[in-house]
Scaffold this motif. Structure first.
Motif, PDB file in Angstrom:
ATOM      1  N   ASN A   6       0.715  -1.206  -0.122  1.00 30.06           N
ATOM      2  CA  ASN A   6      -0.044   0.046   0.001  1.00 30.06           C
ATOM      3  C   ASN A   6       0.810   1.391  -0.046  1.00 30.06           C
ATOM      4  OD1 ASN A   6       0.570   0.667   2.726  1.00 30.06           O
ATOM      5  ND2 ASN A   6      -0.413  -1.123   3.331  1.00 30.06           N
ATOM      6  N   THR A   7       0.153   2.306  -0.232  1.00 30.51           N
ATOM      7  CA  THR A   7       0.850   3.583  -0.359  1.00 30.51           C
ATOM      8  C   THR A   7       1.834   4.121   0.932  1.00 30.51           C
ATOM      9  OG1 THR A   7       0.356   6.189  -0.765  1.00 30.51           O
ATOM     10  CG2 THR A   7      -1.131   5.080   0.501  1.00 30.51           C
ATOM     11  N   ASN A   8       1.121   3.644   2.011  1.00 26.35           N
ATOM     12  CA  ASN A   8       1.833   4.131   3.262  1.00 26.35           C
ATOM     13  C   ASN A   8       3.172   3.252   3.468  1.00 26.35           C
ATOM     14  OD1 ASN A   8      -0.405   5.706   4.267  1.00 26.35           O
ATOM     15  ND2 ASN A   8      -1.351   4.208   5.346  1.00 26.35           N
ATOM     16  N   GLN A   9       3.143   1.984   2.931  1.00 29.40           N
ATOM     17  CA  GLN A   9       4.428   1.443   3.074  1.00 29.40           C
ATOM     18  C   GLN A   9       5.446   1.767   2.032  1.00 29.40           C
ATOM     19  OE1 GLN A   9       2.801  -2.639   1.952  1.00 29.40           O
ATOM     20  NE2 GLN A   9       3.294  -3.032   4.205  1.00 29.40           N
ATOM     21  N   LEU A  62       7.843   9.824  -2.975  1.00 34.82           N
ATOM     22  CA  LEU A  62       7.076   9.755  -1.532  1.00 34.82           C
ATOM     23  C   LEU A  62       6.026  10.912  -1.948  1.00 34.82           C
ATOM     24  CD1 LEU A  62       6.406  10.128   1.473  1.00 34.82           C
ATOM     25  CD2 LEU A  62       8.646  11.585   1.478  1.00 34.82           C
ATOM     26  N   VAL A  63       5.894  12.282  -2.671  1.00 34.72           N
ATOM     27  CA  VAL A  63       4.895  12.972  -3.033  1.00 34.72           C
ATOM     28  C   VAL A  63       3.747  12.363  -3.711  1.00 34.72           C
ATOM     29  CG1 VAL A  63       4.370  15.248  -3.819  1.00 34.72           C
ATOM     30  CG2 VAL A  63       6.431  15.050  -2.651  1.00 34.72           C
ATOM     31  N   LYS A  69      -0.547  10.587   3.398  1.00 31.52           N
ATOM     32  CA  LYS A  69      -0.600  11.893   4.091  1.00 31.52           C
ATOM     33  C   LYS A  69       0.219  12.123   5.350  1.00 31.52           C
ATOM     34  CE  LYS A  69      -5.110  10.992   4.376  1.00 31.52           C
ATOM     35  NZ  LYS A  69      -4.866   9.827   3.351  1.00 31.52           N
ATOM     36  N   THR A  70       0.096  11.172   6.170  1.00 36.43           N
ATOM     37  CA  THR A  70       0.817  11.410   7.422  1.00 36.43           C
ATOM     38  C   THR A  70       2.306  11.123   7.428  1.00 36.43           C
ATOM     39  OG1 THR A  70      -0.996  10.145   8.588  1.00 36.43           O
ATOM     40  CG2 THR A  70       0.969  10.239   9.789  1.00 36.43           C
ATOM     41  N   THR A  71       2.832  10.312   6.541  1.00 35.17           N
ATOM     42  CA  THR A  71       4.147  10.199   6.156  1.00 35.17           C
ATOM     43  C   THR A  71       4.556  11.655   5.623  1.00 35.17           C
ATOM     44  OG1 THR A  71       3.821   7.944   5.755  1.00 35.17           O
ATOM     45  CG2 THR A  71       5.856   8.777   4.802  1.00 35.17           C
ATOM     46  N   ILE A 115       9.492   9.867  13.018  1.00 36.74           N
ATOM     47  CA  ILE A 115       8.873   8.775  13.934  1.00 36.74           C
ATOM     48  C   ILE A 115       7.851   9.158  14.802  1.00 36.74           C
ATOM     49  CG2 ILE A 115       9.104   6.669  15.318  1.00 36.74           C
ATOM     50  CD1 ILE A 115      10.245   6.225  12.623  1.00 36.74           C
ATOM     51  N   PHE A 116       8.134  10.227  15.672  1.00 35.19           N
ATOM     52  CA  PHE A 116       7.347  10.739  16.648  1.00 35.19           C
ATOM     53  C   PHE A 116       5.947  11.441  15.813  1.00 35.19           C
ATOM     54  CE2 PHE A 116       5.881  14.394  18.979  1.00 35.19           C
ATOM     55  CZ  PHE A 116       5.471  13.953  20.152  1.00 35.19           C
ATOM     56  N   ILE A 117       5.981  12.092  14.895  1.00 34.53           N
ATOM     57  CA  ILE A 117       5.044  12.786  14.266  1.00 34.53           C
ATOM     58  C   ILE A 117       4.086  11.629  13.481  1.00 34.53           C
ATOM     59  CG2 ILE A 117       4.311  14.457  12.489  1.00 34.53           C
ATOM     60  CD1 ILE A 117       6.651  15.914  12.990  1.00 34.53           C
TER      61      ILE A 117
END
Length: 446
Positions: free
Chosen positions: A190-193, A227-228, A233-235, A386-388
């Motif tokens: 998926n896109t988050n990965q 990445l863009v 979104k979160t990443t 990582i925190f965000i």
């Protein structure tokens, strides 16, 4: 024929023959056979993300076959590395135990393994294999660090990870775009990965550039564009915030270079602005409800209620997949709590929260002891990312900063601190020697 020249190479009677000089391999050449394995391990750490997709979509097999293939490759690598580690070593096997961050890694692995005794997992054998995979990741790094210098192993491993991520990014661009306009396969890649792999590879490339070990700026640009385009979104938010911190704090970057970076970032936003608008329209109208903010709130609420039922030791390792009820109209099945702190509280209770704080806190403390410079700034930027990202993402088994990566960073920091202390000792010794010489000279003049 020039007999005089030829006579120079003919030894006279009773004269010793000239010895042939033996070519001694340099340290870099001697390490080359050893560093092939770290490159392969780093390549595997990134490329394994797509193995299940290849097995399911290309070979039409069950997803469990992809997981089995990934674990098989890891165990083969572990066998090769273990065979290599049996030979001569440059440091004892237990040297990492002196690092507080590594002790927390071992505590996390041990507690996760023990939690299988009370886990609500659907398949205990499968969960045990997943846990063995985590242990295998850390064991690979530990054994590699035993037979070669820390920086040589770490740098080569990072190069393998970066090249594998570039390959995966290229594959992601070649795959058909989903209905939500994002890259990847929503089930197996998926896109988050994709976004997380690209970001992690970018940070590693930036670190290697500071060490003069990476020169390919085009690869970094390609990973940033991927990445863009992933629209994770979160990443993206976490990456932009961490890079702003990195650029603002890194004194080695000139003002002109910073202005160029800001202009390039604005240009990328303008190029993808139309895609952003189209995705926002899909996200707010026909998007997957379970993966929106509303869906995450539902997953957070359910995870918190389940965690409060077992607040001390949690529900155990791999106790969410196929256990939680499906969410939303499309029956979305959550693999994790969509928040790293909540995920550890759900899986391991208060003990998990303590271990999470201990893991990141110990690593941050060791990084803060480094001398000010780009290396220290990059490592802090990684922790900030990582925190965000942890506010809206998590991993089902590992941490957002993988345990193997935490081991690598901890060893790099320890090696850097050791070299800084030895350098400081040498400088102080030189200063004392100069002072003694000055006193002797003054005495002789008197």
């Amino acid at each position: 024929m020039n007999t005089g020249a030829a006579a120079q190479f003919v030894p006279r009677v009773g004269e010793a023959k000239p010895r042939r000089e033996l070519s001694v391999p340099s340290e870099h050449e001697a390490l080359q056979p050893l560093l092939v394995i770290p490159f392969s391990v780093g390549f595997y750490f990134s490329f394994r993300t797509i193995i299940t997709l290849i097995v399911v979509r290309l070979f039409l097999q069950e997803p469990r076959m992809g997981v089995g293939a990934s674990l098989t490759i890891e165990f083969l690598l572990l066998l090769i590395v273990a065979f290599q580690a049996v030979g001569p070593s440059i440091r004892p096997l237990g040297w990492l135990f002196h690092l507080s961050s590594f002790r927390w890694v071992l505590a996390f692995l041990a507690f996760a393994g023990c939690s299988l005794a009370w886990s609500r997992t659907v398949s205990l054998p499968a969960s045990f294999l997943y846990w063995c995979g985590l242990v295998g990741d850390v064991t690979l790094v530990v054994l590699l660090l035993r037979v070669a210098p820390v920086e040589a192993v770490a740098h080569t491993l990072m190069k393998g990870f970066i090249w594998a991520t570039c390959l995966l990014a290229l594959i992601a661009w070649m795959m058909p775009v989903g209905s939500d306009l994002r890259l990847g396969d929503p089930e197996y890649f998926n896109t988050n990965q994709i976004g997380n792999l690209c970001t992690f590879a970018i940070f590693q490339a930036q670190y290697l550039m500071c060490r003069k070990e990476w020169r390919s700026k085009s690869s970094i640009i390609f990973l940033i564009i991927t990445l863009v385009r992933s629209l994770s979104k979160t990443t993206l938010v976490a990456f932009v915030a961490s890079e702003i911190y990195l650029i603002a704090r890194d004194g080695t970057i000139s003002r002109k270079a910073k202005m160029g970076i800001a202009g390039s970032a604005l240009l990328v936003v303008l190029i993808f602005w139309g895609l952003f608008q189209s995705y926002y329209s899909v996200y707010t109208t026909t998007g997957n409800q379970a993966q929106t903010l509303t869906g995450r709130l539902a997953i957070w609420g359910y995870s918190l209620n389940a965690a409060l039922e077992r607040p001390w030791v949690g529900n155990g390792f791999d106790s969410m997949w196929k256990v939680f009820p499906p969410f939303g109209s499309d029956q979305f099945e959550a693999r994790h709590a969509e928040n790293e702190l909540l995920q550890q509280f759900f899986a391991y209770g208060i003990a998990g929260v303590v271990m999470l704080c201990g893991l990141y806190g110990s690593l941050l403390r060791s990084i803060r002891h480094l001398m000010p410079g780009p290396i220290k700034t990059i490592f802090i930027s990684i922790l900030l990312f990582i925190f965000i990202r942890g506010f809206a993402e998590a991993e089902p088994f590992d941490l957002l900063l993988p345990l193997w990566a935490m081991t690598v960073i901890g060893s790099i920091v320890a090696a850097s601190l050791s070299s800084e202390q030895s350098g400081g000792h040498l400088r102080s010794t030189d200063a004392n020697s100069e002072g003694m010489l000055l006193q002797l000279r003054r005495g002789s003049t008197l």
